[in-house]
Design a protein around this motif. Sequence first.
Motif, PDB file in Angstrom:
ATOM      1  N   ASP A 115       0.827  -1.206   0.000  1.00  0.00           N
ATOM      2  CA  ASP A 115       0.000   0.000   0.000  1.00  0.00           C
ATOM      3  C   ASP A 115       0.864   1.260   0.000  1.00  0.00           C
ATOM      4  O   ASP A 115       0.570   2.230  -0.709  1.00  0.00           O
ATOM      5  CB  ASP A 115      -0.934   0.011   1.211  1.00  0.00           C
ATOM      6  CG  ASP A 115      -2.020  -1.047   1.124  1.00  0.00           C
ATOM      7  OD1 ASP A 115      -2.287  -1.535  -0.004  1.00  0.00           O
ATOM      8  OD2 ASP A 115      -2.593  -1.390   2.182  1.00  0.00           O
ATOM      9  N   GLU A 116       1.937   1.241   0.782  1.00  0.00           N
ATOM     10  CA  GLU A 116       2.847   2.393   0.828  1.00  0.00           C
ATOM     11  C   GLU A 116       3.520   2.590  -0.528  1.00  0.00           C
ATOM     12  O   GLU A 116       3.680   3.721  -0.997  1.00  0.00           O
ATOM     13  CB  GLU A 116       3.892   2.177   1.929  1.00  0.00           C
ATOM     14  CG  GLU A 116       4.905   3.280   2.052  1.00  0.00           C
ATOM     15  CD  GLU A 116       4.317   4.618   2.449  1.00  0.00           C
ATOM     16  OE1 GLU A 116       4.974   5.645   2.181  1.00  0.00           O
ATOM     17  OE2 GLU A 116       3.217   4.673   3.016  1.00  0.00           O
ATOM     18  N   SER A 117       3.911   1.507  -1.172  1.00  0.00           N
ATOM     19  CA  SER A 117       4.529   1.600  -2.499  1.00  0.00           C
ATOM     20  C   SER A 117       3.558   2.186  -3.511  1.00  0.00           C
ATOM     21  O   SER A 117       3.944   3.017  -4.340  1.00  0.00           O
ATOM     22  CB  SER A 117       4.987   0.226  -2.974  1.00  0.00           C
ATOM     23  OG  SER A 117       5.985  -0.268  -2.130  1.00  0.00           O
ATOM     24  N   ALA A 118       2.320   1.768  -3.437  1.00  0.00           N
ATOM     25  CA  ALA A 118       1.310   2.304  -4.357  1.00  0.00           C
ATOM     26  C   ALA A 118       1.089   3.794  -4.106  1.00  0.00           C
ATOM     27  O   ALA A 118       0.956   4.584  -5.054  1.00  0.00           O
ATOM     28  CB  ALA A 118       0.004   1.547  -4.201  1.00  0.00           C
ATOM     29  N   ARG A 119       1.092   4.186  -2.845  1.00  0.00           N
ATOM     30  CA  ARG A 119       0.926   5.603  -2.521  1.00  0.00           C
ATOM     31  C   ARG A 119       2.099   6.422  -3.049  1.00  0.00           C
ATOM     32  O   ARG A 119       1.927   7.484  -3.640  1.00  0.00           O
ATOM     33  CB  ARG A 119       0.803   5.784  -1.008  1.00  0.00           C
ATOM     34  CG  ARG A 119       0.443   7.214  -0.582  1.00  0.00           C
ATOM     35  CD  ARG A 119       0.596   7.419   0.910  1.00  0.00           C
ATOM     36  NE  ARG A 119       1.957   7.237   1.388  1.00  0.00           N
ATOM     37  CZ  ARG A 119       2.960   8.111   1.203  1.00  0.00           C
ATOM     38  NH1 ARG A 119       2.765   9.206   0.521  1.00  0.00           N
ATOM     39  NH2 ARG A 119       4.163   7.861   1.690  1.00  0.00           N
ATOM     40  N   GLN A 120       3.302   5.900  -2.884  1.00  0.00           N
ATOM     41  CA  GLN A 120       4.482   6.597  -3.379  1.00  0.00           C
ATOM     42  C   GLN A 120       4.478   6.680  -4.903  1.00  0.00           C
ATOM     43  O   GLN A 120       4.913   7.683  -5.481  1.00  0.00           O
ATOM     44  CB  GLN A 120       5.750   5.908  -2.885  1.00  0.00           C
ATOM     45  CG  GLN A 120       6.004   6.098  -1.412  1.00  0.00           C
ATOM     46  CD  GLN A 120       7.230   5.349  -0.927  1.00  0.00           C
ATOM     47  OE1 GLN A 120       7.823   4.565  -1.673  1.00  0.00           O
ATOM     48  NE2 GLN A 120       7.607   5.569   0.321  1.00  0.00           N
ATOM     49  N   LEU A 121       3.984   5.641  -5.569  1.00  0.00           N
ATOM     50  CA  LEU A 121       3.883   5.668  -7.021  1.00  0.00           C
ATOM     51  C   LEU A 121       2.921   6.750  -7.476  1.00  0.00           C
ATOM     52  O   LEU A 121       3.213   7.504  -8.412  1.00  0.00           O
ATOM     53  CB  LEU A 121       3.432   4.306  -7.546  1.00  0.00           C
ATOM     54  CG  LEU A 121       3.192   4.222  -9.055  1.00  0.00           C
ATOM     55  CD1 LEU A 121       4.485   4.449  -9.811  1.00  0.00           C
ATOM     56  CD2 LEU A 121       2.569   2.895  -9.420  1.00  0.00           C
TER      57      LEU A 121
ATOM     58  N   LYS B 284       2.097  12.151  -9.871  1.00  0.00           N
ATOM     59  CA  LYS B 284       1.617  13.535  -9.747  1.00  0.00           C
ATOM     60  C   LYS B 284       2.755  14.519  -9.953  1.00  0.00           C
ATOM     61  O   LYS B 284       2.611  15.530 -10.654  1.00  0.00           O
ATOM     62  CB  LYS B 284       0.971  13.765  -8.381  1.00  0.00           C
ATOM     63  CG  LYS B 284      -0.376  13.114  -8.228  1.00  0.00           C
ATOM     64  CD  LYS B 284      -0.934  13.331  -6.829  1.00  0.00           C
ATOM     65  CE  LYS B 284      -2.212  12.545  -6.631  1.00  0.00           C
ATOM     66  NZ  LYS B 284      -2.711  12.640  -5.248  1.00  0.00           N
ATOM     67  N   GLN B 285       3.904  14.219  -9.355  1.00  0.00           N
ATOM     68  CA  GLN B 285       5.057  15.098  -9.520  1.00  0.00           C
ATOM     69  C   GLN B 285       5.528  15.123 -10.968  1.00  0.00           C
ATOM     70  O   GLN B 285       5.933  16.167 -11.486  1.00  0.00           O
ATOM     71  CB  GLN B 285       6.199  14.659  -8.601  1.00  0.00           C
ATOM     72  CG  GLN B 285       5.939  14.919  -7.146  1.00  0.00           C
ATOM     73  CD  GLN B 285       7.063  14.405  -6.251  1.00  0.00           C
ATOM     74  OE1 GLN B 285       8.004  13.776  -6.741  1.00  0.00           O
ATOM     75  NE2 GLN B 285       6.952  14.667  -4.962  1.00  0.00           N
ATOM     76  N   LEU B 286       5.450  14.003 -11.643  1.00  0.00           N
ATOM     77  CA  LEU B 286       5.822  13.940 -13.055  1.00  0.00           C
ATOM     78  C   LEU B 286       4.886  14.793 -13.894  1.00  0.00           C
ATOM     79  O   LEU B 286       5.333  15.536 -14.783  1.00  0.00           O
ATOM     80  CB  LEU B 286       5.815  12.489 -13.543  1.00  0.00           C
ATOM     81  CG  LEU B 286       6.141  12.268 -15.015  1.00  0.00           C
ATOM     82  CD1 LEU B 286       7.548  12.734 -15.329  1.00  0.00           C
ATOM     83  CD2 LEU B 286       5.959  10.810 -15.383  1.00  0.00           C
TER      84      LEU B 286
ATOM     85  N   SER C 217      15.156  15.031 -18.268  1.00  0.00           N
ATOM     86  CA  SER C 217      14.767  14.782 -16.878  1.00  0.00           C
ATOM     87  C   SER C 217      13.413  14.088 -16.812  1.00  0.00           C
ATOM     88  O   SER C 217      13.206  13.163 -16.029  1.00  0.00           O
ATOM     89  CB  SER C 217      14.698  16.095 -16.096  1.00  0.00           C
ATOM     90  OG  SER C 217      15.963  16.697 -16.041  1.00  0.00           O
ATOM     91  N   ILE C 218      12.500  14.572 -17.658  1.00  0.00           N
ATOM     92  CA  ILE C 218      11.161  13.971 -17.688  1.00  0.00           C
ATOM     93  C   ILE C 218      11.252  12.531 -18.178  1.00  0.00           C
ATOM     94  O   ILE C 218      10.627  11.630 -17.614  1.00  0.00           O
ATOM     95  CB  ILE C 218      10.209  14.812 -18.560  1.00  0.00           C
ATOM     96  CG1 ILE C 218       9.967  16.155 -17.868  1.00  0.00           C
ATOM     97  CG2 ILE C 218       8.907  14.072 -18.816  1.00  0.00           C
ATOM     98  CD1 ILE C 218       9.144  17.124 -18.676  1.00  0.00           C
TER      99      ILE C 218
ATOM    100  N   ILE D  83       9.925   5.368 -13.085  1.00  0.00           N
ATOM    101  CA  ILE D  83       8.586   4.998 -12.616  1.00  0.00           C
ATOM    102  C   ILE D  83       8.142   3.692 -13.267  1.00  0.00           C
ATOM    103  O   ILE D  83       7.613   2.797 -12.610  1.00  0.00           O
ATOM    104  CB  ILE D  83       7.575   6.140 -12.869  1.00  0.00           C
ATOM    105  CG1 ILE D  83       7.861   7.290 -11.905  1.00  0.00           C
ATOM    106  CG2 ILE D  83       6.149   5.644 -12.705  1.00  0.00           C
ATOM    107  CD1 ILE D  83       7.036   8.532 -12.170  1.00  0.00           C
ATOM    108  N   GLU D  84       8.348   3.561 -14.561  1.00  0.00           N
ATOM    109  CA  GLU D  84       7.959   2.322 -15.247  1.00  0.00           C
ATOM    110  C   GLU D  84       8.746   1.130 -14.719  1.00  0.00           C
ATOM    111  O   GLU D  84       8.205   0.041 -14.565  1.00  0.00           O
ATOM    112  CB  GLU D  84       8.161   2.465 -16.763  1.00  0.00           C
ATOM    113  CG  GLU D  84       7.167   3.374 -17.419  1.00  0.00           C
ATOM    114  CD  GLU D  84       5.723   2.938 -17.211  1.00  0.00           C
ATOM    115  OE1 GLU D  84       5.431   1.728 -17.328  1.00  0.00           O
ATOM    116  OE2 GLU D  84       4.898   3.810 -16.907  1.00  0.00           O
TER     117      GLU D  84
END
Length: 143
Positions: free
Chosen positions: A97-103, A108-110, A123-124, A131-132
């Motif tokens: 769950d924490e990993s999913a939240r961080q993803l 969002k930041q991306l 950078s993008i 992320i992938e």
Amino acid sequence: LAEVEAKKCEAEQKSTLDSLQREEQAYQEKVNTLEKKAQDGGPTSRGRAQAELNALRSKDPLPLRRAKINQQAAVRSSQNARRAAENARKSAEAAADESARQLDEALKQLQEAKSRGGSSLGSIWWMETEIEEKKKYLPQRFQ
């Protein structure tokens, strides 16, 4: 790993329980045989059977006592293994769950970085690639 340990403990508990039942059954058969001899037969054989029966009843046979102790230990071990497996499962779910939240936060930041002007495309691209790559290690329900 914890689930495998719990299954091993349950199998050990079953074998210990079977051993206990065999020992108790052997003890009961011996008691029944001696009781029958104490009822039937000549005076000497009845007296001898009664003495053996009294001796048998006055002490707890070691194999039976050992089997009882082993059974109790197996029960405790099985309960501990189940508890450990449950804790490990909860911990793994919390980590997922924490990993999913961080993803979600990284995505969002991306999006914010893409929407802002002046960001370098390298950078993008790098952020998208990371992320992938990290998505591959998430459970299926979070991908």
